[in-house]
Motif scaffolding. Sequence first.
Motif, short mmCIF file in Angstrom:
data_model
loop_
_atom_site.label_atom_id
_atom_site.label_comp_id
_atom_site.label_asym_id
_atom_site.label_seq_id
_atom_site.Cartn_x
_atom_site.Cartn_y
_atom_site.Cartn_z
N MET A 133 33.57 63.04 42.59
CA MET A 133 33.97 61.94 43.47
C MET A 133 34.35 60.71 42.65
O MET A 133 33.80 60.47 41.58
N ILE A 134 35.29 59.94 43.17
CA ILE A 134 35.77 58.78 42.44
C ILE A 134 34.65 57.77 42.18
O ILE A 134 34.61 57.10 41.14
N LEU A 135 33.68 57.66 43.11
CA LEU A 135 32.60 56.70 42.92
C LEU A 135 31.70 57.05 41.75
O LEU A 135 31.01 56.19 41.21
N ASP A 136 31.71 58.31 41.33
CA ASP A 136 30.92 58.70 40.16
C ASP A 136 31.39 57.98 38.91
O ASP A 136 30.61 57.80 37.97
N ARG A 137 32.64 57.57 38.88
CA ARG A 137 33.17 56.87 37.71
C ARG A 137 32.54 55.47 37.54
O ARG A 137 32.65 54.88 36.47
N PHE A 138 31.94 54.97 38.58
CA PHE A 138 31.33 53.64 38.51
C PHE A 138 29.85 53.70 38.10
O PHE A 138 29.20 52.67 37.96
N LYS A 139 29.32 54.90 37.92
CA LYS A 139 27.91 55.04 37.58
C LYS A 139 27.65 54.79 36.10
O LYS A 139 28.48 55.10 35.25
N LEU A 140 26.49 54.23 35.81
CA LEU A 140 26.06 53.96 34.43
C LEU A 140 24.71 54.61 34.18
O LEU A 140 23.85 54.05 33.50
N THR A 141 24.53 55.80 34.69
CA THR A 141 23.23 56.47 34.67
C THR A 141 22.68 56.60 33.26
O THR A 141 23.33 57.15 32.38
N ASP A 142 21.47 56.05 33.07
CA ASP A 142 20.71 56.13 31.83
C ASP A 142 21.36 55.42 30.65
O ASP A 142 20.98 55.63 29.49
N GLN A 143 22.33 54.58 30.92
CA GLN A 143 22.88 53.74 29.86
C GLN A 143 21.98 52.53 29.65
O GLN A 143 21.10 52.23 30.46
N VAL A 144 22.22 51.81 28.56
CA VAL A 144 21.41 50.63 28.21
C VAL A 144 22.33 49.45 27.96
O VAL A 144 23.33 49.57 27.23
N ALA A 145 22.00 48.33 28.59
CA ALA A 145 22.82 47.13 28.47
C ALA A 145 21.99 45.95 27.99
O ALA A 145 20.79 45.86 28.26
N VAL A 146 22.64 45.04 27.28
CA VAL A 146 22.08 43.73 26.96
C VAL A 146 22.87 42.69 27.74
O VAL A 146 24.11 42.69 27.70
N VAL A 147 22.18 41.83 28.48
CA VAL A 147 22.83 40.77 29.24
C VAL A 147 22.23 39.44 28.81
O VAL A 147 21.02 39.22 28.96
N THR A 148 23.05 38.55 28.28
CA THR A 148 22.57 37.23 27.89
C THR A 148 22.73 36.25 29.05
O THR A 148 23.54 36.46 29.95
N GLY A 149 21.92 35.20 29.01
CA GLY A 149 21.94 34.24 30.11
C GLY A 149 21.60 34.90 31.43
O GLY A 149 22.19 34.59 32.48
#
Length: 262
Positions: free
Chosen positions: A1-17
């Motif tokens: 499904m196209i919405l699967d492309r928006f998933k970030l399953t089990d990824q890791v992010a750094v967000v500042t502020g």
Amino acid sequence: MILDRFKLTDQVAVVTGAGRGIGAATAVALAEAGADVVIASRTAAQLDEVAARVSAVGRRAHAVPVDLSSPEAAAELASTAVAEFGRLDLVVNNVGGTYPRPLLESSVDFMEEAFRFNVSTAHALTTAAAPALLETGGSVVNISSVMGRVSGRGFAAYGTAKAALAHYTRLAAADLAPKVRVNAISVGSVLTSALEIVAGNPELRSKMEAATPLKRIGEAEDIAATVVFLASRAGGYITGKVLEVDGGLQAPNLELGLPDLP
């Protein structure tokens, strides 16, 4: 499904502020898309609230109370992410900002401080994160501003720094391609704490809305959703671009009323 492309399953992010506003909304949105997050800002209590929201959607948050006006402190967030979660897929360079000031009152030190806080900090974290991002094929999203491309009195320092961040995005994307994508968002007026004076003044808010083609002021989630898009496979064929998420602005929608010089 196209919405699967928006998933970030089990990824890791750094967000500042990430204690409030766009950063907080972004951290929660990334968690809702499936990512764990390292969140950083000055105020521990705000980070705790964001971490609780992340936990509520079933993901993990690691809070780092830190003064991100120091590029060195920002750089350390990359190794923190790898140490806590074992990988790093996304860096969101959101921290930044500079108070408006008339041109002739903007000293060289003030200009350099604006550049350091808005550009040098992003560069420090991006370069520190690069080895981990190269391993995962990750990406970077920089938060720039509409004031980096339109003209308004009082924004020489802020606008110049954000314009520099926008072009830094293009240059860094060239250096890090093809494994790591680097993009930016040119943000318009968004109802965060920086616009509290607008939110509490119906007349001023009405003027800003009228001067915006979409006739509303943005929400933090408008930017957070764009971050998710750029970070995910949905945006996987985009790099070196600055997306204008600003309600259609071609000129400032809030003038500071600075007079002509005598």
